[in-house]
Design a protein around this motif. Structure first.
Motif, PDB file in Angstrom:
ATOM      1  N   ILE A 430      43.010  50.427  43.897  1.00 32.16           N
ATOM      2  CA  ILE A 430      44.396  49.950  43.785  1.00 32.16           C
ATOM      3  C   ILE A 430      44.684  49.452  42.370  1.00 32.16           C
ATOM      4  N   MET A 431      43.721  48.779  41.747  1.00 30.86           N
ATOM      5  CA  MET A 431      43.920  48.338  40.366  1.00 30.86           C
ATOM      6  C   MET A 431      44.087  49.529  39.428  1.00 30.86           C
ATOM      7  N   SER A 432      43.330  50.594  39.670  1.00 28.01           N
ATOM      8  CA  SER A 432      43.454  51.798  38.840  1.00 28.01           C
ATOM      9  C   SER A 432      44.822  52.439  39.012  1.00 28.01           C
ATOM     10  N   LEU A 433      45.338  52.443  40.246  1.00 28.37           N
ATOM     11  CA  LEU A 433      46.640  53.050  40.505  1.00 28.37           C
ATOM     12  C   LEU A 433      47.791  52.180  40.011  1.00 28.37           C
ATOM     13  N   LEU A 434      47.606  50.869  39.998  1.00 25.37           N
ATOM     14  CA  LEU A 434      48.680  49.979  39.562  1.00 25.37           C
ATOM     15  C   LEU A 434      48.888  50.027  38.057  1.00 25.37           C
ATOM     16  N   THR A 437      51.431  52.721  37.449  1.00 29.50           N
ATOM     17  CA  THR A 437      52.589  52.518  38.323  1.00 29.50           C
ATOM     18  C   THR A 437      53.461  51.354  37.871  1.00 29.50           C
ATOM     19  N   ILE A 438      52.863  50.186  37.692  1.00 29.75           N
ATOM     20  CA  ILE A 438      53.636  48.994  37.316  1.00 29.75           C
ATOM     21  C   ILE A 438      53.166  48.391  35.999  1.00 29.75           C
ATOM     22  N   GLY A 439      52.248  49.078  35.304  1.00 29.79           N
ATOM     23  CA  GLY A 439      51.763  48.570  34.030  1.00 29.79           C
ATOM     24  C   GLY A 439      50.725  47.477  34.155  1.00 29.79           C
ATOM     25  N   PHE A 440      50.057  47.362  35.307  1.00 28.97           N
ATOM     26  CA  PHE A 440      49.037  46.323  35.483  1.00 28.97           C
ATOM     27  C   PHE A 440      47.842  46.613  34.576  1.00 28.97           C
ATOM     28  N   ALA A 441      47.398  45.601  33.865  1.00 29.33           N
ATOM     29  CA  ALA A 441      46.246  45.729  32.975  1.00 29.33           C
ATOM     30  C   ALA A 441      45.192  44.705  33.379  1.00 29.33           C
ATOM     31  N   LEU A 442      43.965  45.159  33.487  1.00 25.92           N
ATOM     32  CA  LEU A 442      42.863  44.288  33.902  1.00 25.92           C
ATOM     33  C   LEU A 442      42.390  43.479  32.698  1.00 25.92           C
ATOM     34  N   ASN A 443      42.630  42.172  32.733  1.00 22.33           N
ATOM     35  CA  ASN A 443      42.162  41.309  31.667  1.00 22.33           C
ATOM     36  C   ASN A 443      41.093  40.368  32.204  1.00 22.33           C
ATOM     37  N   LEU A 444      40.603  39.498  31.349  1.00 26.77           N
ATOM     38  CA  LEU A 444      39.505  38.613  31.754  1.00 26.77           C
ATOM     39  C   LEU A 444      39.904  37.661  32.881  1.00 26.77           C
ATOM     40  N   PRO A 445      41.062  37.016  32.848  1.00 29.39           N
ATOM     41  CA  PRO A 445      41.447  36.182  33.996  1.00 29.39           C
ATOM     42  C   PRO A 445      41.549  36.979  35.290  1.00 29.39           C
ATOM     43  N   ALA A 446      41.988  38.249  35.203  1.00 30.68           N
ATOM     44  CA  ALA A 446      42.055  39.074  36.413  1.00 30.68           C
ATOM     45  C   ALA A 446      40.666  39.331  36.965  1.00 30.68           C
ATOM     46  N   VAL A 447      39.687  39.539  36.081  1.00 33.46           N
ATOM     47  CA  VAL A 447      38.300  39.705  36.536  1.00 33.46           C
ATOM     48  C   VAL A 447      37.826  38.436  37.231  1.00 33.46           C
ATOM     49  N   CYS A 448      38.184  37.280  36.683  1.00 32.86           N
ATOM     50  CA  CYS A 448      37.812  36.004  37.326  1.00 32.86           C
ATOM     51  C   CYS A 448      38.438  35.892  38.712  1.00 32.86           C
ATOM     52  N   ALA A 519      46.267  35.071  38.833  1.00 30.26           N
ATOM     53  CA  ALA A 519      47.036  34.857  40.053  1.00 30.26           C
ATOM     54  C   ALA A 519      47.320  36.172  40.767  1.00 30.26           C
ATOM     55  N   PHE A 520      47.649  37.213  39.997  1.00 30.42           N
ATOM     56  CA  PHE A 520      47.960  38.507  40.616  1.00 30.42           C
ATOM     57  C   PHE A 520      46.732  39.083  41.324  1.00 30.42           C
ATOM     58  N   THR A 521      45.591  39.051  40.672  1.00 30.16           N
ATOM     59  CA  THR A 521      44.375  39.586  41.283  1.00 30.16           C
ATOM     60  C   THR A 521      43.968  38.773  42.500  1.00 30.16           C
ATOM     61  N   LEU A 522      44.091  37.453  42.417  1.00 27.68           N
ATOM     62  CA  LEU A 522      43.750  36.606  43.562  1.00 27.68           C
ATOM     63  C   LEU A 522      44.645  36.922  44.754  1.00 27.68           C
ATOM     64  N   GLY A 523      45.934  37.075  44.522  1.00 25.25           N
ATOM     65  CA  GLY A 523      46.841  37.421  45.620  1.00 25.25           C
ATOM     66  C   GLY A 523      46.563  38.791  46.192  1.00 25.25           C
ATOM     67  N   LEU A 524      46.266  39.767  45.305  1.00 26.94           N
ATOM     68  CA  LEU A 524      45.978  41.121  45.766  1.00 26.94           C
ATOM     69  C   LEU A 524      44.720  41.161  46.624  1.00 26.94           C
ATOM     70  N   THR A 525      43.658  40.535  46.171  1.00 27.88           N
ATOM     71  CA  THR A 525      42.405  40.550  46.933  1.00 27.88           C
ATOM     72  C   THR A 525      42.523  39.762  48.229  1.00 27.88           C
ATOM     73  N   THR A 526      43.387  38.744  48.254  1.00 28.53           N
ATOM     74  CA  THR A 526      43.605  38.001  49.501  1.00 28.53           C
ATOM     75  C   THR A 526      44.276  38.891  50.539  1.00 28.53           C
ATOM     76  N   LEU A 527      45.261  39.668  50.128  1.00 23.66           N
ATOM     77  CA  LEU A 527      45.905  40.614  51.048  1.00 23.66           C
ATOM     78  C   LEU A 527      44.906  41.673  51.519  1.00 23.66           C
TER      79      LEU A 527
END
Length: 585
Positions: A430-434, A437-448, A519-527
């Motif tokens: 999903i991160m690869s597809l986003l 799609t919406i310009g999501f970029a995996l940064n260090l806080p997202a990895v955390c 925050a985005f990654t935490l919400g996504l993984t919670t869902l």
């Protein structure tokens, strides 16, 4: 004995169908990831290296409610064209919150130049055309001014322009001497509408050549002669630092794809005088796309005045140039004053060109001022080191979780580990597809955020497993224990995940910058945790409860009744007290 309820029977009888649908969804997402050509998540600026700029919008003095979604989206679109016009590949421009814009510029570009481009508010002016020619070309081969400009056309109600011969005569010749060129510009400046305070030409036409051109006009003519609009750096510098009340040089692209250079008079109408602009399809006359403009009351009067003055001139001095950020985007001609507060620019537009010009005009009507809130420069090496450290920390945490599950839950740990793998695969896909799609970029806080989600997902499994063990401690066998434990565990899991998701949503809404990636990654993984537990873990446990290894409480199953303090035999249902024989009593 009463028959079981249909809903409960459905959940027990068809777990294989739920698992199959889940696996089909995973395969479909994975296939879509490879088919789209984005097999890896898009890396943020801290991992790829480069410059990240946070711009904050400010209301202009006297402006209210200018900061809205429409203006912010338009600003993002214009900034995106600006920064990528510098040759920057895959630069990211996106809104963040209601008033912030994040510009991520990858390594390998002039970050200072990019900062100047994206941080400058878009300025729109309507300027009279004094002279024009193809940059570096033969004036005899130049297109007539009535067709020059990248979106040239005539405002509404304008008849056609003069003949090509008249246009060629009006076009300045680069082979002329500097003195004759200077006199031509001086005459044009005299004829052009000139606001008070702007540069003016000498009043004595009989003066000597050295005195007939004042220093300001001579400097302007020198800039025009040296201007080569085919060069990107020259186009960027044209008109830098020029006030709206002063004449200037500018570049624009004509309908034939050639770069045209101009000398433009002082601005008579500004972008703030345009109320709105829109692209519409012309159903009358020659069908095609056109741009309609609605002026404010003040702007309509100014536009009527300038078009009335320009209509008295010969080509090309009966044209006005629409200048956005120093570049001519259109140069229509007029032959009569245009009143009524509206105008339309028609020509050889396609839909996209008309919409782009309308967006530029609309943005000029409601300009926004941006200030730099923060500028961060990150090298790829530093980001790579931090990512490696983060992945090591995540691997250590995951290993500790797995060791705990194996030691404490034994056979049940297999269910938890497989569920974690499914969650990890879905998160990655999903991160690869986003990214595209919406310009999501995996940064260090997202990895955390993804690492923290390991604990949230493991906690859901533990809640379910402990509910099952509680049912077994009450004397039930495996299959009824799983079905009775699920409703209680489900409520607890949903409440826990809701709290985590709510925290992530609040954090995403109130923060700016890279914290939003966490925050985005935490919400996504919670869902995704809810999806995995409901559509994978629960059906898998229902199937395993029918297997002898778990059903009979093997010592390595993690559900051994003896280890749980229960003596066999286990009962499948709650005991019901035997009826009393009243006669015997």
């Amino acid at each position: 004995m009463a028959a079981p309820k249909k809903g409960r029977q459905g959940t027990q009888g068809r777990p294989g169908r739920t698992l199959a649908l889940m696996m089909i969804a995973i395969v479909a997402l994975t296939g879509g990831m490879f088919a789209s050509g984005h097999a890896t998540p898009r890396l943020g600026i801290d991992l790829a290296g480069g410059t990240s700029i946070t711009l904050q919008a400010k209301n202009e003095p006297g402006q209210k409610n200018a900061i809205n979604k429409t203006n912010m989206d338009t600003a993002v679109d214009i900034m995106n064209r600006r920064v990528n016009g510098l040759g920057v590949s895959e630069a990211e421009v996106q809104t963040q919150g209601a008033s912030n814009i994040i510009v991520n510029i990858p390594k390998g570009t002039n970050s200072q130049q990019a900062r100047e481009q994206v941080g400058t508010t878009a300025k729109l002016y309507f300027r009279p055309v004094l002279t024009t020619e193809v940059s570096g070309g033969d004036p005899a081969a130049s297109p007539s001014p009535s067709a020059s400009g990248n979106s040239s056309g005539s405002p509404s109600g304008s008849p056609s322009a003069g003949s090509d011969k008249e246009s060629e005569k009006a076009t300045s010749s680069p082979s002329a001497s500097a003195t004759s060129q200077g006199r031509a510009v001086t005459d044009a400046l005299k004829a052009a509408p000139t606001p008070s305070g702007s540069a003016s030409a000498p009043s004595d036409p009989a003066a000597s050549p050295s005195a007939s051109v004042d220093p300001a006009t001579a400097k302007l003519q020198a800039q025009y002669t040296a201007l080569d609009c085919s060069k990107k750096t020259a186009r960027a510098k044209a008109g830098d630092g020029v006030n709206a009340a002063d004449p200037t040089v500018a570049c624009g692209q004509n309908s034939q794809g050639q770069w045209q250079k101009y000398i433009l008079g002082p601005a008579e109408v500004e972008g703030t005088d345009v109320d709105k602009a829109s692209a519409v399809f012309d159903t009358q006359g020659a069908a095609g796309w056109k741009v309609t403009m609605d002026f404010t009351d003040k702007g309509g009067k100014k536009f009527a005045s300038i078009t009335g003055k320009l209509a008295k001139n010969q080509s090309p001095q009966n044209q006005f140039a629409i200048v956005l950020d120093g570049e001519v985007v259109s140069d229509p001609y007029v032959s009569q004053a245009l009143t009524g507060g509206t105008a339309e620019i028609s020509g050889s537009f396609d839909q996209q060109e008309a919409q782009d010009l309308a967006n530029m005009l609309s943005y000029g009507a409601l300009p926004l001022t941006f200030t730099e809130a923060s500028v961060t420069t990150v090298t790829a090496a530093l980001g790579g080191e931090q990512l490696e450290a983060g992945l090591i920390a995540g691997a250590i945490g995951l290993a500790l979780v797995i060791i705990y599950l194996v030691v404490y839950y034994r056979g049940l740990s297999v269910v938890a580990i497989v569920s974690l793998l499914v969650s990890a695969v879905m998160t990655y896909v999903i991160m690869s597809l986003l990214g595209p799609t919406i310009g999501f970029a995996l940064n260090l806080p997202a990895v955390c955020g993804a690492i923290v989600a390991i604990g949230i997902t493991a906690d859901s499994f533990i809640v379910f497993f402990e509910r099952i063990r509680d049912e077994i401690r009450e004397g039930r066998s495996m299959r009824p224990a799983v079905e009775r434990a699920w409703p209680r565990a489900r409520r607890t899991i949903l409440v826990s995940d809701f709290v985590s998701f709510l925290a992530a949503a609040v954090l995403f809404a109130v923060t700016v910058g890279k914290v939003q990636g966490f925050a985005f990654t935490l919400g996504l993984t919670t869902l995704l945790d809810v999806v995995v537990v409901f559509f994978f873990t629960k059906p898998l446990m229902t199937i395993l409860a029918r297997k002898k290894f778990f059903a009979e409480g093997h010592s390595w199953s993690g559900l051994d009744p003896k280890r749980l303090g229960v003596e066999p035999p286990l009962r499948r249902t709650r005991s019901v007290s035997a009826p009393v024989d009243t006669k015997e009593a």
